[in-house]
Design a protein around this motif. Sequence first.
Motif, PDB file in Angstrom:
ATOM      1  N   PRO A 196       0.839  -1.221   0.000  1.00 22.02           N
ATOM      2  CA  PRO A 196       0.000   0.000   0.000  1.00 22.02           C
ATOM      3  C   PRO A 196       0.869   1.266   0.000  1.00 22.02           C
ATOM      4  N   ASP A 197       0.367   2.333  -0.635  1.00 21.53           N
ATOM      5  CA  ASP A 197       1.145   3.582  -0.729  1.00 21.53           C
ATOM      6  C   ASP A 197       1.551   4.107   0.641  1.00 21.53           C
ATOM      7  N   LEU A 198       0.613   3.970   1.626  1.00 22.06           N
ATOM      8  CA  LEU A 198       0.864   4.575   2.949  1.00 22.06           C
ATOM      9  C   LEU A 198       2.165   4.044   3.561  1.00 22.06           C
ATOM     10  N   ILE A 199       2.513   2.753   3.208  1.00 22.97           N
ATOM     11  CA  ILE A 199       3.711   2.196   3.884  1.00 22.97           C
ATOM     12  C   ILE A 199       4.871   1.988   2.900  1.00 22.97           C
ATOM     13  N   ARG A 200       4.670   2.450   1.654  1.00 20.45           N
ATOM     14  CA  ARG A 200       5.786   2.274   0.694  1.00 20.45           C
ATOM     15  C   ARG A 200       7.073   2.946   1.191  1.00 20.45           C
ATOM     16  N   PRO A 201       6.997   4.160   1.817  1.00 18.37           N
ATOM     17  CA  PRO A 201       8.250   4.791   2.271  1.00 18.37           C
ATOM     18  C   PRO A 201       9.028   3.927   3.273  1.00 18.37           C
TER      19      PRO A 201
END
Lengths: 226, 961, 411, 96
Positions: free
Chosen positions: C384-389
């Motif tokens: 998910p984008d929220l945890i890509r970093p």
Amino acid sequence: MTELYKQTPLHAIAAQAGAQFTDVDGWQLSQRFSAVEAETAAARAAVALTDLSANGKITIEGHQLEALTAAVWQATAPAVGAGAAADKAYLWRLRPDHLLVTTAPEDVVATLTRLNRAAAALDGLLTITDLTHGRSELWLVGPASAEVLGRLCGLNFGPAAFPNLAVRQSSVAKTAQIILRRDIGQTPAFALLGAASLGAYLWETVMQAGQDVGLAPLGRQAVLGL
Amino acid sequence: MLNNALYRLEPQAGETIDRAQTFTFTFEGRAVIAHPGDTIASALAAAGVHVISRSFKYHRPRGVMCMAGHCPNCLVQVGDEPNVRACQTPAEPDMVVKPQNVWPSLKKDAMAFTGLFSRFMPVGFYYKTFIRPQAMWPLFERILRRIAGLGKVNPATPPDRYDKQYLHTDVAVVGGGPAGLSAALAAAEQGATVSLFDENPQPGGHWRYALPAPDDGPLPDLAAQAEAHPGITVYPETTVLSCYEDNWLSARRGNRLFKIRAGAVIFATGAYDRPLIFDNDELPGVRFGGAAQRLLRLYGVQPGKRAIVVTANDGGWRIAAGLQAAGVSVVAVVDERPESEAGAVSHVLQADARVFWRHTIRAARGAGAVEGADIAPLDAQVRPQFIAGDLIVINIGLTPANGLLYQAQTKISYNEDRAEFLPETLPAGVFAAGRVAGSHAGATELAEGRLAGRQAAAFLGLAPAPPSAEITALAGQKAAGPKRSSARVDVPGSQKRFVCFCEDVTDKDLETAIAEGFDSIELLKRYSTISMGPCQGKMCAANTIHLCARHTGQSVAQTGTTTARPPLAPVSLGVLAGQNMEPVKRTALDAWHRANGAGMMVAGLWMRPEHYGNPPAEVQAVRERVGLIDVSTLGKLQLTGPGAPDFLDRIYVNKWQKLGVGRVRYGVMCNDEGVVMNDGVTARLSETTWYTTTTSSGAGAIFEWMQWWLQSGWGGEVHVTNISEVNAAFNLAGPRARAVLQKLTDADLLNEAFPYMHVRHLTLAGVACMVMRIGFTGELSYEIHCPTGAAHYVWERLLDAGRDFGIAPFGVEAQRILRLEKAHIIVGQDTDALSDPISADMAWAVKLDKADFLGQRPLRQVAQDGPAQRLVGFTMARPGLVPDEGLQIVRPTAAGPEIIGWVTSSRHSPTLNQTIGLCWLPAPLAGQPGATFTIRMNGKLEEARVHHGPFYDPQGDRLRI
Amino acid sequence: MSFKLIKQAFSSGQPPPMWKPQPLKDRYDVVIIGGGGHGLATAYYLAREHGITDVAVLEKRYIGSGGSGRNTAIVRSNYLTPEGVRFYDESVKLYGQMSEEFDFNVMFSRRGHLTLAHTDGAVRTMRRRAEVNRLQGVDSRLIWPDELARLCPPLDLSDHPRYPVQAALYHPPGGIIRHDAVVWGYARHAVRRGVHLHQLTEVTGITVEKGKVTGVNTRRGRIKAGTVLNVTAGWAGVIADMAGVKLPIATSPLQACVTEPLKPFLDVIIVSGSLHVYISQSDRGELVMGAAVDPFASYSMRGSFSFIEGLAGHMLELFPSLRHVRLMRQWAGLCDMTPDYSPIMGHTSVDGFLVDVGWGTYGFKAIPVSGKMMAQLIATGQTPDLIRPFRLSRFEEHNLVGEKGAASVGH
Amino acid sequence: MILLNCPNCGPRNVQEFRFGGEHNPRPAAPLAVDNAEWTDYLFLKANKLGVQKEWWYHRAGCRLWFLAERHTQSNQVLKTYCWTARPNREGETCVE
């Protein structure tokens, strides 16, 4: 250049405590705070605190300390943790490759010259640095000095663990200090050598720590009289 | 005035009170008479005050139960001090003692009604209430917080003096009872220095108040022997709080904290009464055997008038005899054991005392205090028999005081035969003796103490180890010795049976919690909050393990224990903090600054002048005339030896090999992630001597960083010496700086002789100084480094010399404006934990063609890819607007504002009369001078423009006049 | 007063168990190593939002015995980087609905979180965090001593302390929660939806064949699995080693302590950036206090005396009137410390072996959102984008998350 | 509070020292190693549960950087020694 006044890091605090100053080798030193006899008695009976920051402090880094000591003082360099008396100086071995030389204020220049001359004749890197202005030197003098130090430092100050003419480096009141023991006659005495900028803080903290055993300031005149 | 004589007895042998003197203190407003040596609780007991506190949850009345500081039932407020243990705290004249968390009074506490609703308050009830509606929870919580807590904090508590003392001892003996005293003597006799710690005013342990068993024989006065022995130092009234690695102990005596390094530790901490769980087992008047004996023998106070003694050992009968001899009528002795297992005891009782064998107590009865007890046989289900009395003495067993043994990582296991948790495997250098190790006869306690003392001395190499035969002989003697503790922990009943007195947890609560799935001892503790109160499990931990084992069908050993945590006894933050020691660094000019109107600021450990009243005027002085600032806080490192240039090349991003003697260069230091760690100027004083400055905050860290690389493999022929404090440092800056300096030296100061970025040794007013021509402020300036002792003198000579030229001292704030006008960065403010020098607009300093240096690999990558973000200057479209440092640079997008950078430095420039600043921006935008972007200020987007290079004197001409 | 409680009051039997013991199968689609908040939340959201219930949560001791049961239960989202703020803010929202979702009061008490700044540098960092927060729709702002005095009267705002307070980052939605209740809530509802919970089941090895994870070895036998999730904060490196994966993690103890219960007087959470100490008062009246991570890496949870000494000294600088207050208990938990103070979530070099670790001193705050995100990753295979970093590969890509400023001093 | 035996000063409270992290030698030629090895050096850690070789600095004392072998569960320090090949206090050459 008589009006040349060097001040120790404790000058402001000593002035506040009512010190009378005297000129030694261009330094303004606190001669006494109250009656010299009272100060001497306090040091002999309990414990007193004095500022001798004008004393010479020279560090030597390098691997030829044995050769250098022999050349300058015809003496053997003390082992790590030990101190030794030499001509117009005391030698303290901090590390196999670190030696601290302490002198009276007036003997700094001459000692530096003898050291530099001897070092030049030896091969290998020897770094001789005059730290006199960089280190405050507070002395705790008296039978209760070990007890007061035991409130500020985790080292064992018992006679066997910290005999006369011994040197340790540790944390005192959360500051890094070199601790020398050099008794004055029969009176136990410890010197704290640490960052000059922390001198006033250390003085205030030690005075408060020794409050209940009657710790009082001690002037230079009383020290010489001990 | 309460009648003090109501329960005071005739003088008792060995009592510790001074009957000749009396004084008063108040309890809940009423005066109480006490003798010196009384504790608050003993004086209250003498005056017949039975109820001292109210329990945490159901507000049930509570009174003295253990008289040893282990249970929570005598917690009171004494003046400003909350949660004081009345039974351990000496009473003092004019003390103001109050009950805690009661309203309106102790007797008529309104919150006692909760007991009626206990049916709706089972274990964990708060997890099942106040759920809906969610919005109401804050209101419910406010109510909960009003009834929570015990003692009060007085916001105006005055300060007091605390201190700490380090101790070093061969052997530390914890506990001055018979075992501890004999251990200390045995160790000292082998030549060890011994420190003996005992929490009571005098050593002696339970011998001070307990009646010794008949076969104990005459009790040697060990305490006197110990105090007389030169090798032993006795520390009375000193409670050992914790034991950490390598026998590091802490202990408290009054406001003093001891920190003890011991070669070996002997725990002779004894044992304390274990509660029996039965209906209303915490009714005031229920007291342990130890409490009854302490009140009687130490304070000469009757623990009650008519006593019912419940026991499971011969000790209970000795207590009955003792009570009787002191004039307390013993109405009954109830012993779990059959008569055949008891010693010859029953003859000691008065005629009308009733004796019950194979019986136990079913319930304590009474409204607010004991009025009698229901006694019932163990082997028959019959209606219990009520016996009237005002004192129930519980003496059914002991809990070894092994909290410190657990902390010392001792393996402790449950001994089925003796029904006690006893040490099984002791770590090296740790020993145990006496009742804590399961010895319950005087002779055995003394023998085990002596053995432990000799073992400790042997561990330290002072004596041969005791022969193993002696050890096994003692073990046999202990196993054959009397058993004190009953295996029975509870008696079923119909009312409330409290397992944990601090949190009001009943045995039914535990059973329910286990049924709900909290079936491990740790989960049980967290759900029921058992053993999480002030006594930290002393009263309830052992019994809880037994009940948990029973309901989960496991053995006691399998059930295990919860982790014993320091401190053993609660200790105040004042004692833990000790004397306030917060190091502060002062420059040699500190007194001068404060005397001349400086506003000081915190700068790491240093105090520095932030300004002298008017920063813009100080800026103007430097720009137009000449200013003087104290920069002594800079780090100063001396590098010596032929290896210095190579070493500098490796730790800085710049090149140093070809820097000529007398030259100065600005350097940037990175780590292997390419992040900027520090910056400063480095001067070559001679062929093999260099002088490097660092930021004030970096001084210590950079020295350690350099030592790390030198001592871990990069050490060529070079020494690094920290001389930060050997020299003070001042910056004389401004167009008239040369004129001022010239008045103090006859050296040639013109450009040819002393050009920009050069260093000279000059004698100023007779003082040998080192002077560097550098330009952090952007004006002609000389950074004067002089011996710290002469700093005050040189500073004043400079000010005198500068008076005709309009010299003015300037502070950190003015310096920040001056450097910002030149767009010079401050490491740590304009850069953070991810900034590299190339992105921070210092690419010119990074010499990638050098051999290996710290940061080379990542910086080659950044140079190749180009930085993603860059640090650049900016000005505001509306010149009067100054965006605060830390504001975000935002680009409006369809999906809302997107953060693209932030403001690191910003000021109004008095010299340029406009706003100037530094900020991070995406590289493409940062690369276009004049390009616009927006800073979010108070919710609005304010326009700013990119600015390249210094805002003031871009060519740097003024530096070279 | 919930209906459940009334029923329990009048029934003679025991209330229903929170979770029933289940048989240990030899194969599961998903094996989650670690029975703390993160592991149980992942299992819960796998079942609830993706219908994946062939899941086992393996815990070597009892649920919540690791970090989840040892932290000081502070919930906040006033972080430094936009990625951090968005992530933690989602967590705070989920915590807000948890009591009703679980019909189990987790006592989430929003009372305001204050991070004190004692130096001008710290004021700058707090303002930066406030601005980043507000831009993510998170309520944080910089306040000055006058407002601070109203919010926290016992605080010493004079210039008497060694490092006087200059300002504070005020984050009203920050609060504290009953941390064990969160663990028990997730455990009950995960088991109720079919997840298998196995306590006292220690994992001793992980089997990998041809770069793909195939199962785990435990003290109770071997279990085959398609996906294995390592969610063992503190022991993350030990478990990852079993799969041949090396992590950028050093394990350090984080200590905390609690005082005897006092009549409540402190209604906000106080954190000091420069002094590295923090304090809040529980609803039982105890002061819960902590400080920065220990000065050297270790797996020992024994705690130290220097921790409570240092903490007491700094706490009395902030609150001089607490000198009589007695410290009752100290403990320690283990933290995964990462180079950029941000977690590590997602895939590793071993196919099917996932991690949700690296939570430093701030893992508890992220339990709900981490569970949701890891469940989505396991179910869909997409990060998910929220945890890509927070991907593990960010370290070899030299694309670190700059939370060092906020998290290293925050709690 | 563990005791750490400084090779120069002898046993001292651990509070006098600064922890330098697990032993992690820097690649001899950083530019020559691949990204995986460089990332391993910069960021990845063995983080061993067991006896770990690590650096310590005697910050309040003699300012010596030295190596220690400590069990990371019990904090028991098995031995301490200097890195460089030069005699320490007991005269025994401590070779890395």
